[in-house]
Design a protein around this motif. Structure first.
Motif, short mmCIF file in Angstrom:
data_model
loop_
_atom_site.label_atom_id
_atom_site.label_comp_id
_atom_site.label_asym_id
_atom_site.label_seq_id
_atom_site.Cartn_x
_atom_site.Cartn_y
_atom_site.Cartn_z
N THR A 1 0.83 -1.21 0.00
CA THR A 1 0.00 0.00 0.00
C THR A 1 0.86 1.26 0.00
O THR A 1 0.56 2.24 -0.69
N ASP A 2 1.96 1.23 0.76
CA ASP A 2 2.85 2.40 0.78
C ASP A 2 3.49 2.64 -0.58
O ASP A 2 3.61 3.78 -1.04
N THR A 3 3.90 1.56 -1.23
CA THR A 3 4.51 1.69 -2.56
C THR A 3 3.47 2.23 -3.56
O THR A 3 3.79 3.08 -4.40
N ALA A 4 2.23 1.73 -3.41
CA ALA A 4 1.16 2.23 -4.30
C ALA A 4 0.92 3.72 -4.06
O ALA A 4 0.65 4.48 -5.01
N LEU A 5 1.03 4.15 -2.81
CA LEU A 5 0.86 5.59 -2.50
C LEU A 5 1.93 6.42 -3.20
O LEU A 5 1.63 7.48 -3.76
N VAL A 6 3.18 5.91 -3.19
CA VAL A 6 4.27 6.63 -3.87
C VAL A 6 4.02 6.66 -5.38
O VAL A 6 4.26 7.67 -6.05
N LEU A 7 3.49 5.57 -5.89
CA LEU A 7 3.19 5.49 -7.32
C LEU A 7 2.18 6.56 -7.73
O LEU A 7 2.32 7.22 -8.76
N VAL A 8 1.19 6.77 -6.89
CA VAL A 8 0.13 7.74 -7.22
C VAL A 8 0.54 9.16 -6.81
O VAL A 8 0.36 10.12 -7.56
N GLY A 9 1.09 9.28 -5.63
CA GLY A 9 1.40 10.62 -5.09
C GLY A 9 2.78 11.12 -5.41
O GLY A 9 3.12 12.26 -5.08
N GLY A 10 3.62 10.29 -6.04
CA GLY A 10 4.95 10.72 -6.45
C GLY A 10 5.79 11.22 -5.30
O GLY A 10 5.76 10.67 -4.18
N VAL A 11 6.51 12.28 -5.56
CA VAL A 11 7.45 12.82 -4.57
C VAL A 11 6.74 13.29 -3.31
O VAL A 11 7.31 13.24 -2.21
N TYR A 12 5.49 13.75 -3.46
CA TYR A 12 4.74 14.22 -2.28
C TYR A 12 4.51 13.06 -1.30
O TYR A 12 4.71 13.21 -0.09
N ALA A 13 4.06 11.91 -1.84
CA ALA A 13 3.78 10.77 -0.97
C ALA A 13 5.07 10.22 -0.37
O ALA A 13 5.10 9.83 0.81
N LEU A 14 6.15 10.23 -1.17
CA LEU A 14 7.43 9.74 -0.65
C LEU A 14 7.88 10.59 0.53
O LEU A 14 8.29 10.08 1.58
N LEU A 15 7.78 11.91 0.36
CA LEU A 15 8.17 12.82 1.43
C LEU A 15 7.30 12.61 2.67
O LEU A 15 7.80 12.60 3.81
N ALA A 16 5.99 12.41 2.46
CA ALA A 16 5.08 12.20 3.59
C ALA A 16 5.45 10.93 4.34
O ALA A 16 5.49 10.91 5.59
N LEU A 17 5.77 9.87 3.60
CA LEU A 17 6.12 8.59 4.25
C LEU A 17 7.44 8.71 5.00
O LEU A 17 7.60 8.16 6.09
N LEU A 18 8.40 9.43 4.41
CA LEU A 18 9.69 9.61 5.09
C LEU A 18 9.51 10.42 6.38
O LEU A 18 10.11 10.13 7.40
N LEU A 19 8.66 11.46 6.29
CA LEU A 19 8.42 12.28 7.49
C LEU A 19 7.65 11.50 8.56
O LEU A 19 7.88 11.67 9.75
N LEU A 20 6.76 10.63 8.10
CA LEU A 20 5.96 9.85 9.05
C LEU A 20 6.86 8.95 9.88
O LEU A 20 6.65 8.79 11.09
N ASN A 21 7.89 8.41 9.20
CA ASN A 21 8.95 7.70 9.91
C ASN A 21 8.41 6.63 10.84
O ASN A 21 8.88 6.48 11.96
N ASP A 22 7.39 5.91 10.42
CA ASP A 22 6.78 4.93 11.33
C ASP A 22 7.13 3.49 10.97
O ASP A 22 6.49 2.56 11.41
N THR A 23 8.13 3.33 10.12
CA THR A 23 8.49 1.96 9.74
C THR A 23 9.92 1.65 10.17
O THR A 23 10.60 0.81 9.59
N LYS A 24 10.38 2.38 11.19
CA LYS A 24 11.74 2.16 11.68
C LYS A 24 11.83 0.82 12.42
O LYS A 24 10.83 0.38 13.00
N GLY A 25 12.98 0.28 12.47
CA GLY A 25 13.21 -0.93 13.24
C GLY A 25 12.22 -2.02 12.87
O GLY A 25 12.01 -2.32 11.71
N LYS A 26 11.58 -2.54 13.87
CA LYS A 26 10.65 -3.64 13.61
C LYS A 26 9.21 -3.13 13.60
O LYS A 26 8.35 -3.62 14.32
N ASP A 27 9.00 -2.11 12.82
CA ASP A 27 7.65 -1.56 12.66
C ASP A 27 7.00 -1.30 14.02
O ASP A 27 5.92 -1.78 14.33
N LYS A 28 7.71 -0.51 14.81
CA LYS A 28 7.33 -0.31 16.20
C LYS A 28 5.91 0.20 16.36
O LYS A 28 5.19 -0.19 17.27
N TRP A 29 5.51 1.10 15.51
CA TRP A 29 4.21 1.75 15.73
C TRP A 29 3.10 1.16 14.89
O TRP A 29 2.05 1.72 14.75
N ILE A 30 3.38 0.03 14.26
CA ILE A 30 2.35 -0.53 13.37
C ILE A 30 1.54 -1.59 14.11
O ILE A 30 2.11 -2.43 14.77
#
Lengths: 417, 220
Positions: A388-417
């Protein structure tokens, strides 16, 4: 909702970034746009132009590359600079083989700049107008004591009492109905400025598409069926109260044809055509030539007609510069698949959605970003919600990539998921 | 349980809300005096026409109070929850955590709505007294955009307050900071498409408040 909130946050960020990042990019990398200002000289029978550099120093030239001083330049445009030339005693007796007295040059002229925003404003304007006295016996126009609106009837709002003047409303409603006007009114156009010598009233389109001219003469309603009907669906009428012109104003139909509405029985005379929703029209008429300059994003088409015969005399097509050029423009078109623009204008703020002008490049860029993002996530073992995240980048391009990087919720072992 | 959560929120916010009501009362009174003053100086028809031709929003001084109130309510509602870790305790109550977060947010939005309705009623009363019906009828239209903007600001302020880490607050601020730009409209008679777009944009951001709440719950 816990899980969905993450995606709503990303979507909100994508929309915000699609507005602010291209805007900042333009500010940071946009250059100065210097477009020469072309005019038609009846003296040379050719175009002349001037342009200014960064220090606002003007350069005056003709199309052969010959340079002129400012004093020489205004002599090439005697209709436009008639007042200056006359005050210097340099107004020519003969202009391109025609003798035009200076009085005529000063009186018989008309300028109009019609931008898409003007059309929008006509439609978003508060639909309440002053009806001036058309035969006051004075040379100026005075404010009335009331404003009117016209929908399924005419309603006059008296400003002193802030209430509807029922008698006057009924009088005008009946007068329009008696003239054949079919309520409700669809559109109304007129010149609400008091800085004019007299008043032509309003051009009102009824529900059948017919156009009526409504005025107030000696305090009484005056209505004329113009004969302009549904075969010419009206987009806008720009009324010019000038006693030296032979027309009421310019009329634009929904297909973009521009007409003069003549004083002679409201006959219409075709002037030209353009796209009123996306292009701007500059109309300049003098006793010799009528200039139509149609400009859009990055171009300007100029058509010079004879004012007397409307026959084409000359035309010129100019490419205008843009703020972004070269590599900066290529990056802009590829990196930003879409842009949300929040433009301020007189009718508020418009939110507009634009796809990249080079959409294929933007798609390729988004695919590459999505592939790199997906590969990095996959390689580092952070595979939860990867699809789903990859699909978001596909649709939202650089904006979605930046949002996902800022969200920073996939660090380590997906602590916040 | 819904009532109890709202009661708790009421006790938490009643003083702040009282101060905001006084601020709005003062703003409305000042607005009325300024309009009255303008009408004593100029002919009514000139005032009407000036406003219509320039699309001037004569009640724009009421915009800042409602936007400011939304931010203050968002912070006042969630700061005590964060500063004393009450929110995590609340999550142990016998009520669904998402339901509780939603009820709290709904109370905040209801508070913003109450203040906005007060502003709307007052400015409409002033407008209808001095201006013709077609102009006065546009007041709710323009103020509706302010309301949507206030709700967006409330969600952003609440989310930033509730976000447990400072790094997260900064990142979320960058992500949502420009969102407010999208909803603003400054004048009368906006196209229906603008209104629909503004409503959709507001609905999109509403669930965002659950994100920091979830992070807080999970001990970020």
């Amino acid at each position: 909702m816990w899980k969905a909130s993450r995606y709503f946050l990303i979507i909100a960020a994508v929309l915000a970034f699609a507005n602010v990042i291209p805007y900042l990019y333009n500010i940071a990398l946009g250059g100065r746009v210097s477009s020469p200002y072309y005019q038609y000289s009846p003296v040379l029978n050719d175009f002349v132009y001037y342009s200014t550099d960064r220090s606002a120093r003007a350069e005056y030239m003709d199309t052969t590359g010959r340079q002129y001083s400012k004093d020489e330049y205004i002599k090439l445009l005697p209709m436009l600079y008639a007042r200056d030339l006359f005050s210097r005693g340099e107004y020519p007796a003969d202009i391109g083989g025609v003798s035009i007295p200076v009085e005529r040059a000063l009186r018989e002229k008309d300028f109009r700049m019609i931008r898409p925003a003007f059309i929008d404003k006509e439609y978003t304007r508060m639909q309440i107008y002053p009806l001036f006295e058309s035969a006051s016996g004075f040379t100026g126009v005075e404010l009335p004591v009331d404003l009117f609106r016209i929908t399924d009837r005419v309603e006059f709002y008296n400003a002193e009492r802030n209430s509807v003047d029922s008698a006057k409303s009924e009088l005008y409603t009946d007068a329009l109905a008696a003239a054949g006007f079919q309520f409700p009114a669809v559109k109304i156009f007129g010149n609400t400025d008091t800085r004019k010598p007299f008043d032509w009233g309003y051009f009102v389109v009824d529900s059948a598409g017919s156009v009526y001219n409504l005025r107030q003469v000696k305090g009484q309603p005056w209505v004329a069926d113009t004969g302009i009907g549904a075969s010419q669906p009206v987009l806008a009428v720009m009324v010019s109260e000038n006693q030296y012109l032979d027309y009421y104003g310019l009329m634009i139909t929904t297909d973009g044809t521009v007409y003069k509405v003549l004083l002679d029985g409201y006959r219409t005379e075709r002037v030209g055509a353009y796209d009123p929703y996306n292009e701007s029209l500059y109309y300049y008429m003098n006793p010799i030539t009528t200039e139509l300059s149609i400009s859009g994003v990055g171009y300007e088409d100029m058509y010079i007609l004879s004012t007397a015969t409307h026959q084409p005399i000359a035309e010129k097509h100019n490419i205008e510069g843009t703020r972004l050029n070269g590599f900066a423009k290529t990056v802009y078109e590829a990196a930003f698949p879409f842009v949300l623009r929040a433009d301020n204008n007189k009718s508020g703020r418009d939110l507009s959605f634009y796809l990249s002008e080079n959409f294929m490049a933007a798609v390729i860029c988004s695919v590459i970003l999505a592939a790199v993002y997906g590969a990095v996530r996959f390689g580092s073992g952070r595979r939860y919600r990867l699809a789903t995240d990859t699909a978001l980048v596909l649709v939202g391009g650089v904006y979605a990539l930046l949002a996902l990087l800022l969200l920073n919720d996939t660090k380590g072992k997906d602590k916040w998921i | 349980m819904y009532k109890q959560i709202w009661k708790k929120e009421f006790f938490k916010l009643n003083r702040v809300f009282a101060v905001l009501v006084i601020m709005h009362l003062a703003a409305v009174a000042y607005h009325w005096l300024r309009v009255r003053g303008a009408f004593t100086m100029r002919e009514p028809i000139a005032m009407w026409l000036d406003i219509i031709e320039k699309s001037a929003v004569f009640f724009s001084r009421l915009e800042v109070p409602i936007l400011l109130s939304a931010v203050i309510i968002g912070i006042a509602q969630f700061y005590p929850e964060v500063s004393r870790r009450r929110f995590r305790l609340s999550c142990h109550l016998p009520v669904d955590e998402q339901f509780m977060t939603g009820a709290m947010a709904l109370f905040g939005i209801a508070s913003v709505t109450a203040l906005w309705l007060f502003d709307l009623a007052a400015s409409y009363a002033v407008g209808a007294h001095y201006f013709p019906a077609p102009l006065a009828s546009q007041i709710p239209v323009v103020m509706f955009y302010w309301y949507l903007n206030a709700v967006v600001l409330y969600v952003i302020a609440s989310s930033l307050t509730l976000e447990p880490s400072w790094g997260g607050k900064i990142r979320m601020g960058i992500m949502l900071g420009a969102y407010v730009r999208l909803i603003y409209v400054g004048s009368y008679n906006p196209p229906a498409a603008s209104t629909i777009a503004a409503v959709i944009l507001t609905l999109i951001i509403l669930p965002v408040i659950f994100w920091p709440a979830r992070r807080f719950r999970q001990g970020a």
